[in-house]
Write a protein that holds these residues in place. Structure first.
Motif, PDB file in Angstrom:
ATOM      1  N   LEU A 175       5.097   9.022  -3.725  1.00 37.36           N
ATOM      2  CA  LEU A 175       4.850   8.308  -2.473  1.00 37.36           C
ATOM      3  C   LEU A 175       5.065   9.247  -1.299  1.00 37.36           C
ATOM      4  O   LEU A 175       5.914  10.135  -1.334  1.00 37.36           O
ATOM      5  N   SER A 176       4.321   9.015  -0.272  1.00 35.50           N
ATOM      6  CA  SER A 176       4.507   9.820   0.937  1.00 35.50           C
ATOM      7  C   SER A 176       5.918   9.632   1.467  1.00 35.50           C
ATOM      8  O   SER A 176       6.596   8.646   1.150  1.00 35.50           O
TER       9      SER A 176
ATOM     10  N   VAL B 153      -3.567   0.751  -3.224  1.00 35.57           N
ATOM     11  CA  VAL B 153      -2.903  -0.550  -3.218  1.00 35.57           C
ATOM     12  C   VAL B 153      -2.031  -0.639  -4.455  1.00 35.57           C
ATOM     13  O   VAL B 153      -2.504  -0.427  -5.573  1.00 35.57           O
ATOM     14  N   LEU B 154      -0.765  -0.956  -4.216  1.00 33.36           N
ATOM     15  CA  LEU B 154       0.181  -1.080  -5.334  1.00 33.36           C
ATOM     16  C   LEU B 154       0.195  -2.506  -5.876  1.00 33.36           C
ATOM     17  O   LEU B 154       0.322  -2.733  -7.070  1.00 33.36           O
TER      18      LEU B 154
ATOM     19  N   VAL C 160       0.848  -1.190   0.000  1.00 39.67           N
ATOM     20  CA  VAL C 160       0.000   0.000   0.000  1.00 39.67           C
ATOM     21  C   VAL C 160       0.885   1.243   0.000  1.00 39.67           C
ATOM     22  O   VAL C 160       1.921   1.275   0.681  1.00 39.67           O
ATOM     23  N   VAL C 161       0.486   2.245  -0.771  1.00 42.13           N
ATOM     24  CA  VAL C 161       1.217   3.506  -0.771  1.00 42.13           C
ATOM     25  C   VAL C 161       0.249   4.634  -0.433  1.00 42.13           C
ATOM     26  O   VAL C 161      -0.967   4.507  -0.574  1.00 42.13           O
ATOM     27  N   ARG C 162       0.820   5.723  -0.005  1.00 43.68           N
ATOM     28  CA  ARG C 162       0.026   6.880   0.413  1.00 43.68           C
ATOM     29  C   ARG C 162       0.493   8.096  -0.360  1.00 43.68           C
ATOM     30  O   ARG C 162       1.707   8.286  -0.554  1.00 43.68           O
ATOM     31  N   VAL C 163      -0.469   8.888  -0.831  1.00 42.12           N
ATOM     32  CA  VAL C 163      -0.077  10.111  -1.543  1.00 42.12           C
ATOM     33  C   VAL C 163      -0.669  11.355  -0.888  1.00 42.12           C
ATOM     34  O   VAL C 163      -0.344  12.467  -1.288  1.00 42.12           O
ATOM     35  N   GLY C 164      -1.515  11.155   0.105  1.00 45.26           N
ATOM     36  CA  GLY C 164      -2.102  12.294   0.778  1.00 45.26           C
ATOM     37  C   GLY C 164      -2.568  11.872   2.155  1.00 45.26           C
ATOM     38  O   GLY C 164      -2.475  10.691   2.506  1.00 45.26           O
TER      39      GLY C 164
ATOM     40  N   HIS D  64      10.863   8.465   0.791  1.00 47.51           N
ATOM     41  CA  HIS D  64       9.619   7.819   0.376  1.00 47.51           C
ATOM     42  C   HIS D  64       9.469   6.430   0.980  1.00 47.51           C
ATOM     43  O   HIS D  64      10.443   5.690   1.109  1.00 47.51           O
ATOM     44  N   VAL D  65       8.230   6.094   1.304  1.00 48.41           N
ATOM     45  CA  VAL D  65       7.947   4.817   1.968  1.00 48.41           C
ATOM     46  C   VAL D  65       6.738   4.126   1.344  1.00 48.41           C
ATOM     47  O   VAL D  65       5.915   4.766   0.684  1.00 48.41           O
ATOM     48  N   ASP D  66       6.664   2.817   1.557  1.00 45.94           N
ATOM     49  CA  ASP D  66       5.417   2.110   1.297  1.00 45.94           C
ATOM     50  C   ASP D  66       5.086   1.279   2.524  1.00 45.94           C
ATOM     51  O   ASP D  66       5.786   1.355   3.548  1.00 45.94           O
ATOM     52  N   LEU D  67       4.024   0.507   2.435  1.00 45.26           N
ATOM     53  CA  LEU D  67       3.544  -0.210   3.620  1.00 45.26           C
ATOM     54  C   LEU D  67       3.081  -1.586   3.210  1.00 45.26           C
ATOM     55  O   LEU D  67       2.385  -1.731   2.199  1.00 45.26           O
ATOM     56  N   ARG D  68       3.457  -2.594   3.971  1.00 51.04           N
ATOM     57  CA  ARG D  68       2.972  -3.947   3.676  1.00 51.04           C
ATOM     58  C   ARG D  68       2.348  -4.549   4.925  1.00 51.04           C
ATOM     59  O   ARG D  68       3.054  -5.118   5.774  1.00 51.04           O
ATOM     60  N   PRO D  69       1.015  -4.440   5.062  1.00 52.47           N
ATOM     61  CA  PRO D  69       0.345  -5.186   6.124  1.00 52.47           C
ATOM     62  C   PRO D  69       0.241  -6.655   5.718  1.00 52.47           C
ATOM     63  O   PRO D  69       0.233  -6.980   4.535  1.00 52.47           O
ATOM     64  N   TYR D  70       0.152  -7.521   6.709  1.00 53.69           N
ATOM     65  CA  TYR D  70       0.037  -8.959   6.454  1.00 53.69           C
ATOM     66  C   TYR D  70      -1.338  -9.413   6.903  1.00 53.69           C
ATOM     67  O   TYR D  70      -1.678  -9.326   8.080  1.00 53.69           O
TER      68      TYR D  70
END
Lengths: 496, 317
Positions: free
Chosen positions: A430-431, A178-179, A168-172, A445-451
């Protein structure tokens, strides 16, 4: 330099955006705050960041590195004979999300995985979504990862993806996309847990000052979900983790999860199939295995069913699985659901199977198999990110804004040779989160991976793996290309 | 729960046993090197076989000592040569490899002790063990091995602890037997060496290499007698380093394994006990052939355990 911000028109996945307005003002959403004030998530951390000197942060970073090395959270590079082992860089500044922010992301990920599990069960049985005209048959049965041998195979609870990693990525502030979905052998959860453990050792005072939701119960949840998906009639299922072996780059995670769940870590030769049952060899004789949490790709899982040259797998395992004598997690044939071409249909899957609107949007995506999409993309290569449908790890893609004329020309040829093998997306800013780098604390810049775990229910621990692009301006967070990781804090909601 | 604590995956049983063997090997090699160094500083060149040469013969039998210019090159081969699996750093690497295979069965403390030793071992090289560095390295090795051994006491699975004990005992028998076989021919003819004599120094070196110098002095006082020293090294069941004690420990550690072929492994282990019992310690000064018999029996027992307990697949069902 940070890449240009794009104006993104959020539309359903059926229509793709036709116009992109690119501005040349570098601007990425900074999760910490704006010049006029901090966002709530970072209110507690800001004071510490303001007081911590670069020397202290560097010392803590080195201590973290020593902890990871001593724990053996390293990996060897294939083909490197020096024996040197690498660490995935760890940033000592955590990423922080409020409970509300996390709730939105986690509910969206759960929704997505429920739909994907329904999709997998459907396409290997009635294919209702194809009959309804939502997804072309060719997109399913023509997908190279569609496993014909799985047609008609019933799996416990209809769960094919027991463990899903949703990128998941965030732009705002409230804009998440979802990437990518990872439904085969998603990795990295051990880093989520070890990062937390390291942070607690290095910065105990920070935790006292903030109410951070725990994540260390992930292995317990995982074991419960796996046991819940055991074959029918098995009262006390035996779960094993199947690893390719200690030379695999993710071996630490395999051993870590086995140890935390209190189950055996096995390699292919430890198992054999006899009388339709899967057994493992021990010093007290053989013992039946009921659930195999495999970290081996489909192709290598069973030399009798797939690649005959595989020495990693277990002869006859797939037949036992089809017969319902053993559960394999994640199931066989999940690749059809997590490649980049199927990704574009996921919002439709949510509507079709769940009757709900997607809580998390897809990144707008062009399918280059579509002639009009292809024409548009080839005309705007310098603005877009083009990816291989079956690619991973950030390899094999073209990042238009940072590419050269020659690179774009070469990529054009690849696309024209096999258009169906590619998709394109707009460049997302990306945020960024505060990150400790050589120059001090700077946004990266970061992304996120929940499981997401599926079994008796769908569950997510309140935390995830945050991957960070350590190079200034880079959007590539993959560890294989120089990315690092951060601890991810979800702040417990306080009662108003 | 009882099930999980009493049995071990066959492949990991093997890894555990070899973890213990290589750990013992690292410490034995370091101790032998220390004894060789001590002796080489105390005797004149040309006074019998060079001490480092004997150490090479015992620890790296595939290496021809004549091709090695002792002592610096011999020390490097024995201690820091990573291409030698039986050098100290080579052994620690194999300790780590085997520990990694069984990682999820080990305690975090044990794994970290092993891994930290491995990480630090990579910082040692031939230059680093020159001069004063040799003593630093040997002391470091002893501390690492003993720390790891201490951490291993808390491994939660009894069967795993027994496998570690078995591996250590088998390796100890192997090293001690070869040490005696190599050393005794140089010690023939003097039943009570005079203090300060070459023979006396060589006996002291043998006892030091066997970690038995202190035990001998407590039992026998100040007089060094060949027959008493051999009795301690071979037959004294009170001494954890004697061949008899090690053979008994190896045999006992196999009792808990109940696989179909357990009887064969016990029988082979019993033959090691018999081979030790057949040795008349003092008679070794005249004839060391019983040591060759013991070595063969020990190797056969190790192979039997591999076949009976460590092979996986349908044959082990």
């Amino acid at each position: 330099m940070i890449t240009a911000q794009t104006q993104i028109q959020i539309q359903s996945s059926v229509t793709r955006p036709r116009t992109i307005t690119a501005t040349h003002r570098p601007h990425a959403f900074n999760e910490m705050g704006r010049p006029d004030g901090l966002f709530p998530a970072y209110a507690g951390l800001a004071g510490w960041l303001g007081e911590a000197s670069a020397e202290v942060l560097e010392r803590r970073r080195r201590e973290a590195e020593a902890i990871f090395r001593r724990r053996g959270i390293t990996f060897a590079i294939y083909g490197d004979d020096s024996g040197a082992e690498r660490l995935i860089p760890f940033d000592v500044i955590p990423r922080v999300l409020t409970g509300r922010e996390w709730s939105h992301v986690s509910r969206g990920c759960c929704q997505r995985v429920r739909a994907l599990n329904a999709f997998l069960d459907d396409i290997y049985h009635r294919q209702d979504i194809v009959r309804a005209g939502i997804i072309p048959r060719a997109a399913v049965e023509g997908n190279a990862l569609f496993c014909r041998s799985m047609v008609g195979v019933d799996v416990p609870r209809g769960v094919h993806a027991h463990i899903a990693g949703v990128d998941v990525v965030r732009v705002g502030a409230d804009e998440w996309f979802v990437l990518e979905d990872n439904l085969r052998t998603p990795s990295g959860v051990s880093y989520m847990l070890e990062n937390r453990s390291a942070m607690q050792r290095l910065f105990p005072d920070l935790f006292r000052g903030s109410r951070v939701e725990p994540v260390d119960h992930y292995p317990d949840l995982l074991l419960r979900q796996l046991r819940a998906c055991a074959p029918k009639g098995v009262d006390d299922p035996r779960v094993v983790v199947l690893t390719p072996g200690q030379h695999n780059s993710a071996y630490f995670e395999h051993a870590f999860l086995a140890e935390r769940m209190g189950v055996d870590l096995v390699e292919g030769p430890d198992l054999h199939v006899d009388g339709g049952v899967v057994w493992m060899g021990t010093t007290a004789g053989r013992e039946r295995v009921d659930v195999v949490y495999r970290r081996i790709d489909d192709e290598f899982l069973d030399p009798l069913a797939f690649n005959p040259d595989s020495v990693l797998g277990v002869p006859g395992l797939f037949a036992a699985y089809r017969a319902g004598a053993v559960t394999i997690a994640n199931g066989v044939g999940n690749g059809v659901a997590d490649d980049k071409s199927t990704y574009t249909y996921v919002p439709d899957m949510i509507r079709f199977y769940l009757g709900e609107e997607p809580l998390l949007a897809n990144v707008p995506t062009w399918r280059l198999s579509d002639p009009s999409d292809r024409a548009y993309v080839l005309e705007h290569l310098d603005e877009l990110v083009v990816k291989e449908v079956h690619g991973s790890g950030g390899y094999g893609m073209l990042v238009g804004p940072t590419s050269t004329v020659a690179q774009r020309a070469a990529y054009r040829e690849r696309v024209l040779a096999d258009p169906a093998a590619f998709i394109a997306q707009p460049t997302l800013a990306l945020s960024a989160c505060p990150t400790f780098v050589a120059q001090g604390v700077a946004p990266r810049h970061v992304d996120l991976r929940p499981y997401v775990l599926s079994g008796e229910c769908c569950s997510v621990v309140p935390g995830a793996l945050t991957r960070v692009a350590l190079k200034e301006g880079s959007l590539v967070v993959n560890s294989s290309q120089g990315g690092g990781t951060k601890d991810t804090w979800v702040l417990a909601e306080t009662t108003p | 729960m009882h099930r999980a604590l009493t049995r071990v995956l066959s492949r990991l049983a093997r890894a555990s046993a070899w973890l213990a063997r290589y750990l013992e090997r690292a410490e034995n090699t370091a101790r032998l090197a220390a004894a060789a160094q001590q002796l080489s500083l105390a005797i004149a060149p040309g006074e019998g076989e060079p001490p480092w040469s004997l150490a090479l013969r015992v620890c790296l039998p595939a290496v021809d000592p004549a091709t090695v210019e002792a002592p610096a090159a011999a020390a490097a081969l024995l201690l820091v040569d990573r291409s030698q699996p039986s050098s100290v750093v080579g052994s620690l690497q194999w300790v780590r490899e085997n520990a990694r295979a069984a990682r999820h069965l080990l305690t975090g403390d044990l794994w970290e002790a092993i891994n930290q030793a491995y990480i630090e071992s990579r910082g040692w090289d031939a230059d680093g063990i020159g001069g004063r560095g040799l003593d630093d390295f040997l002391g470091w090795t002893r501390r690492q091995c003993q720390w790891i051994r201490g951490a291993a006491l808390d491994v939660p699975q009894r069967s795993l602890r027994e496998l570690l004990a078995w591996g250590q005992a088998v390796e100890r028998i192997d090293c001690q037997t070869r040490l005696l076989a190599a050393s005794l021919p140089t010690l023939v003819g003097v039943s009570e060496p005079a203090p300060g004599s070459l023979a006396h120094r060589r006996w002291q070196a043998l006892l030091a290499a066997s970690a038995s110098g202190e035990a001998y002095r407590r039992r026998a006082g100040g007089r060094l007698r060949a027959d008493q020293a051999l009795a301690l090294l071979v037959a004294d069941e009170e001494s954890p380093r004697s061949l008899a004690a090690c053979a008994a420990r190896a045999h006992d550690s196999l009792r808990g394994f109940t696989g179909a072929a357990a009887g064969e492994a016990m029988a082979a282990s019993g033959r090691v006990l018999a081979a030790v019992a057949a040795i008349v310690p003092a008679a070794l000064l005249a004839d060391t052939s019983p040591l060759a018999d013991l070595l063969a029996a020990n190797n056969a027992a190790a192979e039997a355990v591999e076949t009976c307990h460590f092979i996986t697949g349908p044959a082990a069902a």
